[in-house]
Design an enzyme around this catalytic site. Sequence first.
Site, PDB file in Angstrom:
ATOM      1  N   GLN A 269      -0.888  12.037  23.882  1.00 15.45           N
ATOM      2  CA  GLN A 269      -1.914  10.998  23.930  1.00 15.45           C
ATOM      3  C   GLN A 269      -1.922  10.300  25.288  1.00 15.45           C
ATOM      4  O   GLN A 269      -2.980   9.903  25.778  1.00 15.45           O
ATOM      5  CB  GLN A 269      -1.746  10.003  22.795  1.00 15.45           C
ATOM      6  CG  GLN A 269      -1.959  10.645  21.429  1.00 15.45           C
ATOM      7  CD  GLN A 269      -3.220  11.484  21.347  1.00 15.45           C
ATOM      8  OE1 GLN A 269      -4.331  10.977  21.330  1.00 15.45           O
ATOM      9  NE2 GLN A 269      -3.070  12.812  21.311  1.00 15.45           N
ATOM     10  N   HIS A 272      -4.391  11.511  27.980  1.00 12.96           N
ATOM     11  CA  HIS A 272      -5.834  11.252  27.898  1.00 12.96           C
ATOM     12  C   HIS A 272      -6.305  10.320  29.000  1.00 12.96           C
ATOM     13  O   HIS A 272      -7.418  10.437  29.496  1.00 12.96           O
ATOM     14  CB  HIS A 272      -6.181  10.584  26.558  1.00 12.96           C
ATOM     15  CG  HIS A 272      -6.439  11.567  25.461  1.00 12.96           C
ATOM     16  ND1 HIS A 272      -7.511  12.422  25.476  1.00 12.96           N
ATOM     17  CD2 HIS A 272      -5.775  11.835  24.314  1.00 12.96           C
ATOM     18  CE1 HIS A 272      -7.501  13.167  24.389  1.00 12.96           C
ATOM     19  NE2 HIS A 272      -6.441  12.839  23.664  1.00 12.96           N
ATOM     20  N   ASP A 371      -6.123  16.166  16.128  1.00 12.85           N
ATOM     21  CA  ASP A 371      -7.127  16.092  17.191  1.00 12.85           C
ATOM     22  C   ASP A 371      -8.110  17.257  17.110  1.00 12.85           C
ATOM     23  O   ASP A 371      -9.271  17.123  17.517  1.00 12.85           O
ATOM     24  CB  ASP A 371      -6.450  16.140  18.569  1.00 12.85           C
ATOM     25  CG  ASP A 371      -5.907  14.783  18.997  1.00 12.85           C
ATOM     26  OD1 ASP A 371      -6.153  13.795  18.285  1.00 12.85           O
ATOM     27  OD2 ASP A 371      -5.232  14.726  20.041  1.00 12.85           O
TER      28      ASP A 371
HETATM   29  N1  LIG Z   1     -11.305   8.137  20.761  1.00 13.13           N
HETATM   30  C1  LIG Z   1     -11.662   9.418  20.822  1.00 13.13           C
HETATM   31  O1  LIG Z   1     -11.796  10.091  19.825  1.00 13.13           O
HETATM   32  C2  LIG Z   1     -11.894  10.033  22.149  1.00 13.13           C
HETATM   33  C3  LIG Z   1     -12.185  11.394  22.271  1.00 13.13           C
HETATM   34  C4  LIG Z   1     -12.473  11.896  23.523  1.00 13.13           C
HETATM   35  C5  LIG Z   1     -12.447  11.064  24.639  1.00 13.13           C
HETATM   36  N2  LIG Z   1     -12.126   9.761  24.484  1.00 13.13           N
HETATM   37  C6  LIG Z   1     -12.128   8.827  25.614  1.00 13.13           C
HETATM   38  O2  LIG Z   1     -13.438   8.786  26.176  1.00 13.13           O
HETATM   39  C7  LIG Z   1     -13.336   8.458  27.558  1.00 13.13           C
HETATM   40  C8  LIG Z   1     -14.196   9.433  28.350  1.00 13.13           C
HETATM   41  O3  LIG Z   1     -14.434   8.935  29.647  1.00 13.13           O
HETATM   42  P1  LIG Z   1     -14.994   9.817  30.813  1.00 13.13           P
HETATM   43  O4  LIG Z   1     -15.097   8.916  31.989  1.00 13.13           O
HETATM   44  O5  LIG Z   1     -14.203  11.057  30.942  1.00 13.13           O
HETATM   45  O6  LIG Z   1     -16.447  10.296  30.366  1.00 13.13           O
HETATM   46  P2  LIG Z   1     -17.751   9.494  29.912  1.00 13.13           P
HETATM   47  O7  LIG Z   1     -18.762  10.529  29.585  1.00 13.13           O
HETATM   48  O8  LIG Z   1     -17.454   8.486  28.891  1.00 13.13           O
HETATM   49  O9  LIG Z   1     -18.251   8.707  31.218  1.00 13.13           O
HETATM   50  C9  LIG Z   1     -18.840   9.355  32.316  1.00 13.13           C
HETATM   51  C10 LIG Z   1     -20.096   8.614  32.712  1.00 13.13           C
HETATM   52  O10 LIG Z   1     -19.766   7.283  33.116  1.00 13.13           O
HETATM   53  C11 LIG Z   1     -20.743   6.850  34.023  1.00 13.13           C
HETATM   54  N3  LIG Z   1     -20.098   6.173  35.162  1.00 13.13           N
HETATM   55  C12 LIG Z   1     -18.964   6.532  35.789  1.00 13.13           C
HETATM   56  N4  LIG Z   1     -18.725   5.696  36.823  1.00 13.13           N
HETATM   57  C13 LIG Z   1     -19.748   4.812  36.853  1.00 13.13           C
HETATM   58  C14 LIG Z   1     -20.086   3.709  37.680  1.00 13.13           C
HETATM   59  N5  LIG Z   1     -19.306   3.347  38.695  1.00 13.13           N
HETATM   60  N6  LIG Z   1     -21.210   3.005  37.397  1.00 13.13           N
HETATM   61  C15 LIG Z   1     -21.999   3.349  36.344  1.00 13.13           C
HETATM   62  N7  LIG Z   1     -21.738   4.387  35.541  1.00 13.13           N
HETATM   63  C16 LIG Z   1     -20.629   5.110  35.791  1.00 13.13           C
HETATM   64  C17 LIG Z   1     -21.483   8.037  34.547  1.00 13.13           C
HETATM   65  O11 LIG Z   1     -22.800   7.984  34.124  1.00 13.13           O
HETATM   66  C18 LIG Z   1     -20.787   9.227  33.894  1.00 13.13           C
HETATM   67  O12 LIG Z   1     -21.748  10.168  33.446  1.00 13.13           O
HETATM   68  C19 LIG Z   1     -11.858   8.507  27.932  1.00 13.13           C
HETATM   69  O13 LIG Z   1     -11.369   7.181  27.969  1.00 13.13           O
HETATM   70  C20 LIG Z   1     -11.214   9.266  26.759  1.00 13.13           C
HETATM   71  O14 LIG Z   1      -9.884   8.907  26.493  1.00 13.13           O
HETATM   72  C21 LIG Z   1     -11.869   9.221  23.275  1.00 13.13           C
HETATM   73  N1  LIG Z   2      -6.758  12.129  20.662  1.00 13.40           N
HETATM   74  C1  LIG Z   2      -8.172  11.853  20.866  1.00 13.40           C
HETATM   75  C2  LIG Z   2      -8.556  10.643  20.033  1.00 13.40           C
HETATM   76  O1  LIG Z   2      -7.751   9.565  20.328  1.00 13.40           O
HETATM   77  C3  LIG Z   2      -9.065  12.993  20.462  1.00 13.40           C
HETATM   78  C4  LIG Z   2      -8.907  14.234  21.267  1.00 13.40           C
HETATM   79  C5  LIG Z   2      -9.885  15.070  21.708  1.00 13.40           C
HETATM   80  N2  LIG Z   2      -9.290  16.098  22.336  1.00 13.40           N
HETATM   81  C6  LIG Z   2      -8.005  15.904  22.310  1.00 13.40           C
HETATM   82  N3  LIG Z   2      -7.757  14.768  21.644  1.00 13.40           N
HETATM   83 ZN   LIG Z   3      -5.914  13.732  21.818  1.00 11.70          ZN
END
Ligand SMILES: NC(=O)c1ccc[n+]([C@@H]2O[C@H](COP(=O)([O-])OP(=O)(O)OC[C@H]3O[C@@H](n4cnc5c(N)ncnc54)[C@H](O)[C@@H]3O)[C@@H](O)[C@H]2O)c1
Ligand SMILES: N[C@H](CO)Cc1c[nH]c[nH+]1
Ligand SMILES: [Zn+2]
Length: 440
Positions: A269, A272, A371
């Site tokens: 985790q 991530h 996951d």
């Molecule tokens: N809880 C869950 O089940 C789960 C599962 C998968 C991912 N996640 C989380 O989701 C998040 C994904 O984040 P990510 O960044 O990889 O992708 P994301 O798709 O959430 O964000 C990317 C977008 O953010 C915007 N952005 C980036 N910088 C910017 C700025 N300066 N100004 C305005 N807009 C901006 C852009 O439009 C970009 O397309 C991570 O924190 C990850 O841990 C959670």
């Molecule tokens: N652990 C994440 C939710 O907290 C979900 C995820 C997606 N891929 C791998 N893990």
């Molecule tokens: Zn995960």
Amino acid sequence: MSEMPSSAAPLARLSSRDADFDARLDALLAWEGVSDAEVQTRVDEIIRAVRREGDLALLDCTRRFDRLDVASMAELTLEAPRLAAAFAGLPDEQREALEAAAGRIEAYHQRQRGESWQYQEADGTVLGQKVTPLDRVGVYVPGGKAAYPSSVLMNVIPARVAGVGEVVMVVPTPDGAVNELVLAAAHVAGVERVFTIGGAQAVAALAYGTESVPRVDKIVGPGNIYVATAKRAVFGQVGIDMIAGPSEILVVSDGGTDPDWLAMDLFSQAEHDEQAQAILISWDRAHLDEVEASISRQLPGMERRTIIEASLGQRGALIEVADEAEALALVNRIAPEHLELSVAEPERLLDGVRHAGAIFMGRYTAEVLGDYCAGPNHVLPTSGTARFSSPLGVYDFQKRSSIIHCTAEGANALGPIASILARGESLTAHARAAENRIKR
Ligand SMILES: NC(=O)c1ccc[n+]([C@@H]2O[C@H](COP(=O)([O-])OP(=O)(O)OC[C@H]3O[C@@H](n4cnc5c(N)ncnc54)[C@H](O)[C@@H]3O)[C@@H](O)[C@H]2O)c1
Ligand SMILES: N[C@H](CO)Cc1c[nH]c[nH+]1
Ligand SMILES: [Zn+2]
């Protein structure tokens, strides 16, 4: 341990006996990710621009934030045949893994379907609840730092099981890099249309609609701080699932699980996000020492070492407690997204767990199986919100309407009660509407 650690483990050691334990734990658990004023201002501007200029604003934001310059929304729209082609182009083992995971997720969620119900009273009056799926749902799939095909399955399949009429997906493709596995997962899960847009602009488009993106009734799916802030801002205009914070894992170990397994579970985790939280609790101090040594030994070989190190350093901890009862009290105080009960008899502890998004029972149930493919949803309440909320499920895509069907006798019996209460509120039209149906 036979091998010496290659460097000091990067995470905090706490003991519940320490005088400053409560303060240190509170500091560790604090997370203020969605209240950044600068991000809020930027997100408000983006939402205003999308409401004012529609597709033009989406193209502009995609150019600025995803470094992708296209002339029209048609270039950011993928229909069903493109998704099917992505699936067909995958190696066999990826196709099979996607289908196996999807089948298990669907089987689990089928059991969550809420059904309509009604009952009849002695005078013939019928009361009940009608369950209706949402008409159209928008699924946000993150695509900034990593691609999440598993999140496509976890968000779309419950919507499908609920009977949602149309599922629209958005996923950013920074620099134009399309992830084929994400599109293939969309095909397997049954998405109609994908827009390759992301961030606050994608959330605004789904909430208000543009020339190309249809307005939806609810937006689900995790994302970064821009996405989370935008979801909070559009709540009310549309429904949202939750504001998901960084991933968390809390492991309770009785000392009998291989320390190397536990170290990797914490890494899983932590990798991530720099803000992710990984905590291990045990009443066996020597075991905590072994896990600490394993972390130091395994960390240098991890592909995402920098993220893991930052996450463990800022928000990770190994916590020594007096006994099982103290461990359970801490679990309920932390209310983690994922709880691993890595103990000989997890069933014995289960009754005492009141707050956790998902509970992984026993030494063999690694959190990562949840996951991807165990079946339950991986979109779970984070940051202590398991105290009052639940995993994403079929129920998030269904709504309920109350049914009331009074007979003449029923109206005659209820009328006087309603009339008295209405007059008590000085609402005489209410009272008279009820009195009209009382037999004279
Ligand atoms: N809880 C869950 O089940 C789960 C599962 C998968 C991912 N996640 C989380 O989701 C998040 C994904 O984040 P990510 O960044 O990889 O992708 P994301 O798709 O959430 O964000 C990317 C977008 O953010 C915007 N952005 C980036 N910088 C910017 C700025 N300066 N100004 C305005 N807009 C901006 C852009 O439009 C970009 O397309 C991570 O924190 C990850 O841990 C959670
Ligand atoms: N652990 C994440 C939710 O907290 C979900 C995820 C997606 N891929 C791998 N893990
Ligand atoms: Zn995960």
